[in-house]
Design a protein around this motif. Structure first.
Motif, PDB file in Angstrom:
ATOM      1  N   VAL A  12       0.832  -1.206   0.000  1.00  0.00           N
ATOM      2  CA  VAL A  12       0.000   0.000   0.000  1.00  0.00           C
ATOM      3  C   VAL A  12       0.866   1.254   0.000  1.00  0.00           C
ATOM      4  O   VAL A  12       0.657   2.178  -0.804  1.00  0.00           O
ATOM      5  CB  VAL A  12      -0.953  -0.001   1.217  1.00  0.00           C
ATOM      6  CG1 VAL A  12      -1.652   1.349   1.366  1.00  0.00           C
ATOM      7  CG2 VAL A  12      -1.986  -1.117   1.069  1.00  0.00           C
ATOM      8  N   THR A  13       1.856   1.310   0.889  1.00  0.00           N
ATOM      9  CA  THR A  13       2.708   2.503   0.962  1.00  0.00           C
ATOM     10  C   THR A  13       3.562   2.647  -0.295  1.00  0.00           C
ATOM     11  O   THR A  13       3.814   3.761  -0.759  1.00  0.00           O
ATOM     12  CB  THR A  13       3.600   2.455   2.210  1.00  0.00           C
ATOM     13  OG1 THR A  13       4.330   1.212   2.241  1.00  0.00           O
ATOM     14  CG2 THR A  13       2.758   2.566   3.472  1.00  0.00           C
ATOM     15  N   GLY A  14       4.020   1.524  -0.858  1.00  0.00           N
ATOM     16  CA  GLY A  14       4.809   1.583  -2.084  1.00  0.00           C
ATOM     17  C   GLY A  14       4.004   2.107  -3.261  1.00  0.00           C
ATOM     18  O   GLY A  14       4.490   2.909  -4.061  1.00  0.00           O
ATOM     19  N   LEU A  15       2.755   1.657  -3.373  1.00  0.00           N
ATOM     20  CA  LEU A  15       1.880   2.149  -4.442  1.00  0.00           C
ATOM     21  C   LEU A  15       1.599   3.641  -4.282  1.00  0.00           C
ATOM     22  O   LEU A  15       1.628   4.393  -5.263  1.00  0.00           O
ATOM     23  CB  LEU A  15       0.567   1.372  -4.439  1.00  0.00           C
ATOM     24  CG  LEU A  15       0.596  -0.028  -5.072  1.00  0.00           C
ATOM     25  CD1 LEU A  15      -0.710  -0.756  -4.797  1.00  0.00           C
ATOM     26  CD2 LEU A  15       0.842   0.070  -6.579  1.00  0.00           C
ATOM     27  N   MET A  16       1.343   4.067  -3.050  1.00  0.00           N
ATOM     28  CA  MET A  16       1.062   5.484  -2.808  1.00  0.00           C
ATOM     29  C   MET A  16       2.288   6.341  -3.098  1.00  0.00           C
ATOM     30  O   MET A  16       2.174   7.410  -3.703  1.00  0.00           O
ATOM     31  CB  MET A  16       0.582   5.680  -1.370  1.00  0.00           C
ATOM     32  CG  MET A  16      -0.768   5.062  -1.073  1.00  0.00           C
ATOM     33  SD  MET A  16      -1.336   5.377   0.619  1.00  0.00           S
ATOM     34  CE  MET A  16      -1.540   7.171   0.572  1.00  0.00           C
ATOM     35  N   GLU A  17       3.458   5.874  -2.652  1.00  0.00           N
ATOM     36  CA  GLU A  17       4.695   6.622  -2.912  1.00  0.00           C
ATOM     37  C   GLU A  17       4.939   6.763  -4.411  1.00  0.00           C
ATOM     38  O   GLU A  17       5.269   7.849  -4.910  1.00  0.00           O
ATOM     39  CB  GLU A  17       5.868   5.883  -2.267  1.00  0.00           C
ATOM     40  CG  GLU A  17       7.208   6.581  -2.405  1.00  0.00           C
ATOM     41  CD  GLU A  17       7.375   7.660  -1.372  1.00  0.00           C
ATOM     42  OE1 GLU A  17       7.027   8.819  -1.699  1.00  0.00           O
ATOM     43  OE2 GLU A  17       7.848   7.358  -0.266  1.00  0.00           O
ATOM     44  N   THR A  18       4.763   5.678  -5.148  1.00  0.00           N
ATOM     45  CA  THR A  18       4.974   5.692  -6.591  1.00  0.00           C
ATOM     46  C   THR A  18       3.973   6.606  -7.283  1.00  0.00           C
ATOM     47  O   THR A  18       4.328   7.358  -8.203  1.00  0.00           O
ATOM     48  CB  THR A  18       4.860   4.271  -7.154  1.00  0.00           C
ATOM     49  OG1 THR A  18       5.805   3.415  -6.483  1.00  0.00           O
ATOM     50  CG2 THR A  18       5.142   4.250  -8.646  1.00  0.00           C
ATOM     51  N   ALA A  19       2.716   6.542  -6.857  1.00  0.00           N
ATOM     52  CA  ALA A  19       1.681   7.388  -7.461  1.00  0.00           C
ATOM     53  C   ALA A  19       1.969   8.867  -7.238  1.00  0.00           C
ATOM     54  O   ALA A  19       1.794   9.695  -8.146  1.00  0.00           O
ATOM     55  CB  ALA A  19       0.316   7.026  -6.887  1.00  0.00           C
ATOM     56  N   ILE A  20       2.427   9.215  -6.036  1.00  0.00           N
ATOM     57  CA  ILE A  20       2.742  10.622  -5.734  1.00  0.00           C
ATOM     58  C   ILE A  20       3.895  11.115  -6.599  1.00  0.00           C
ATOM     59  O   ILE A  20       3.839  12.202  -7.191  1.00  0.00           O
ATOM     60  CB  ILE A  20       3.075  10.774  -4.239  1.00  0.00           C
ATOM     61  CG1 ILE A  20       1.822  10.546  -3.380  1.00  0.00           C
ATOM     62  CG2 ILE A  20       3.648  12.172  -3.957  1.00  0.00           C
ATOM     63  CD1 ILE A  20       2.103  10.465  -1.897  1.00  0.00           C
ATOM     64  N   LEU A  21       4.960  10.307  -6.703  1.00  0.00           N
ATOM     65  CA  LEU A  21       6.109  10.712  -7.510  1.00  0.00           C
ATOM     66  C   LEU A  21       5.752  10.780  -8.987  1.00  0.00           C
ATOM     67  O   LEU A  21       6.228  11.664  -9.709  1.00  0.00           O
ATOM     68  CB  LEU A  21       7.260   9.728  -7.290  1.00  0.00           C
ATOM     69  CG  LEU A  21       7.986   9.852  -5.950  1.00  0.00           C
ATOM     70  CD1 LEU A  21       8.855   8.634  -5.693  1.00  0.00           C
ATOM     71  CD2 LEU A  21       8.823  11.122  -5.913  1.00  0.00           C
ATOM     72  N   LEU A  22       4.902   9.869  -9.435  1.00  0.00           N
ATOM     73  CA  LEU A  22       4.480   9.900 -10.833  1.00  0.00           C
ATOM     74  C   LEU A  22       3.630  11.131 -11.117  1.00  0.00           C
ATOM     75  O   LEU A  22       3.761  11.756 -12.182  1.00  0.00           O
ATOM     76  CB  LEU A  22       3.689   8.635 -11.159  1.00  0.00           C
ATOM     77  CG  LEU A  22       3.428   8.340 -12.644  1.00  0.00           C
ATOM     78  CD1 LEU A  22       4.727   8.319 -13.424  1.00  0.00           C
ATOM     79  CD2 LEU A  22       2.695   7.011 -12.786  1.00  0.00           C
TER      80      LEU A  22
END
Length: 281
Positions: A128-138
């Motif tokens: 969950v945190t990895g997906l959120m981090e990636t989405a924010i950076l993208l």
């Protein structure tokens, strides 16, 4: 009451009890809830790579000769890879060491909860945190630094398996390294130092074409370098391949290395993980 009468009731009760997977889901929900209750931790976790992306993109924002991209665009996939490793390797390496020090692991081990459920809960947290981090950076990369989203299914497929294999490998390495610190207090230093070094020699903070080959060869022994390279291949044009050490994205080789680290990380976990700290034997 006869044994034959008791046995059906016991079997029925066993069927109603959740298995390791169901308990792992519940444990994951608890881990996620606990994570978001610590607001300063949430802000630091998600803001750290974004702030570094802004700093490096502002300092090195010029066009990269012959690559058809700007330096700021080059940093976006690199920070995404670092963000994935941060939410998995660094997060688990520190948090599990602290839980071991505070005897949380020892208490959980004494409950009927299957050991696999504990690790499943951690995997759900980093997913969950990895997906959120990636989405924010993208989001930041596409809105501020003109990074284009992939227009074909093949690149999205590459992104999916790079994310899954990279996150899994880094999470397993985080679980393994959590047994290295002698105490919870030293966990941050033990885990952050190798992660910081890897970011410098894997093409996160320094452009890949300016890093000496011997450093790149060392970085190539670990997952981060390949995650950075794979994500560059997903989000940057093919003209940027000239910056790579071999002049190509090497998706096949990336898949093999990350898959090997998933297997190797699992072996390391099985060999090194401890439920008690060293002072307790």
């Amino acid at each position: 009451m006869t044994t034959t009468a008791v046995r059906p009731r016991a079997d029925a009760l066993a069927e109603k009890l959740p298995g390791a997977w169901g308990i792992g889901l519940q444990r994951g929900a608890l881990e996620i809830k606990q994570f978001f209750r610590l607001r300063d931790q949430v802000v630091f976790t998600f803001a750290f790579p974004v702030v570094f992306l802004f700093l490096f993109a502002s300092i090195f924002g010029d066009d990269v000769d012959g690559a058809g991209i700007t330096a700021s665009q080059l940093y976006v996939p690199a920070m995404m890879a670092a963000g994935i490793m941060s939410t998995s390797f660094q997060s688990l390496g520190i948090s599990i060491a602290i839980e071991r020090e505070e005897k949380v692991l020892r208490r959980l081990r004494g409950t009927p909860m299957p050991p696999a459920s504990y690790f499943l809960g951690k995997i759900w947290l980093v997913l969950v945190t990895g997906l959120m981090e990636t989405a924010i950076l993208l989001l930041v990369g596409t809105t501020l630094y003109d990074v284009d989203l992939p227009s074909d299914a093949t690149r999205w497929f590459h992104f999916a398996w790079i994310f899954v294999l990279g996150l899994t490998a880094c999470a397993l390495l985080g679980i393994a390294i959590s047994s290295v610190p002698k105490s919870g207090k030293s966990a941050t230093s033990v885990v952050v130092l190798p992660f910081l070094v890897l970011q410098f020699i894997s093409g996160v903070y320094i452009a890949i074409d300016t890093i000496p080959d011997w450093m790149l060869n060392i970085g190539a022994l670990f997952p981060l370098k390949w995650m950075c390279q794979g994500l560059r291949g997903v989000f940057l044009p093919d003209s940027a391949q000239i910056l790579e050490q071999t002049g190509s994205w090497e998706f096949g080789r990336i898949a093999l290395v990350l898959a090997a680290w998933c297997v190797g990380g699992l072996v390391l976990c099985l060999l090194t993980f401890r439920w008690k700290n060293r002072r307790e034997g």
